[in-house]
Design a protein around this motif. Structure first.
Motif, short mmCIF file in Angstrom:
data_model
loop_
_atom_site.label_atom_id
_atom_site.label_comp_id
_atom_site.label_asym_id
_atom_site.label_seq_id
_atom_site.Cartn_x
_atom_site.Cartn_y
_atom_site.Cartn_z
N ASN A 88 4.14 7.01 5.04
CA ASN A 88 2.71 7.37 4.80
C ASN A 88 2.18 7.90 3.47
O ASN A 88 1.38 8.32 3.13
CB ASN A 88 2.31 8.47 5.84
N ARG A 105 0.96 6.89 0.15
CA ARG A 105 0.11 5.65 -0.48
C ARG A 105 0.31 5.69 -1.86
O ARG A 105 0.36 6.81 -2.63
CB ARG A 105 -1.25 6.11 -0.16
N THR A 126 0.78 -1.22 0.06
CA THR A 126 -0.19 -0.02 0.16
C THR A 126 0.83 1.20 -0.03
O THR A 126 0.62 2.28 -0.69
CB THR A 126 -0.83 0.08 1.30
N PHE A 127 1.93 1.15 0.62
CA PHE A 127 2.98 2.67 0.97
C PHE A 127 4.26 2.32 0.31
O PHE A 127 4.74 1.12 0.02
CB PHE A 127 3.05 2.83 2.25
#
Length: 67
Positions: free
Chosen positions: A49, A51, A17-18
């Motif tokens: 953080n 994404r 995701t990151f």
């Protein structure tokens, strides 16, 4: 998700995701790296953080020592 990583089209696993997940996936999370996503250079703090999304362009440069 499909992204361009260092100029190559790759399909990343669903759990990524990151940016930090990409670094862990390729086992370079403990190395000194410079990461650029869609033309923006990220600070090390931003890796956790930021994404990722389909069709993002990611460039990762890591330093190799030698003599």
């Amino acid at each position: 998700m499909k992204v361009t990583l260092n100029g190559e089209s790759v399909q990343l696993p669903e759990h990524i995701t990151f940016v930090s997940d990409v670094l862990k996936h390729y086992n370079i999370h403990e190395k000194i790296v410079v990461v650029e996503v869609n033309g923006k250079i990220l600070s090390r703090l931003e890796h956790e953080n930021t994404r990722l999304a389909d069709n993002d362009r990611i460039e990762i440069v890591h330093f190799v020592g030698g003599g």
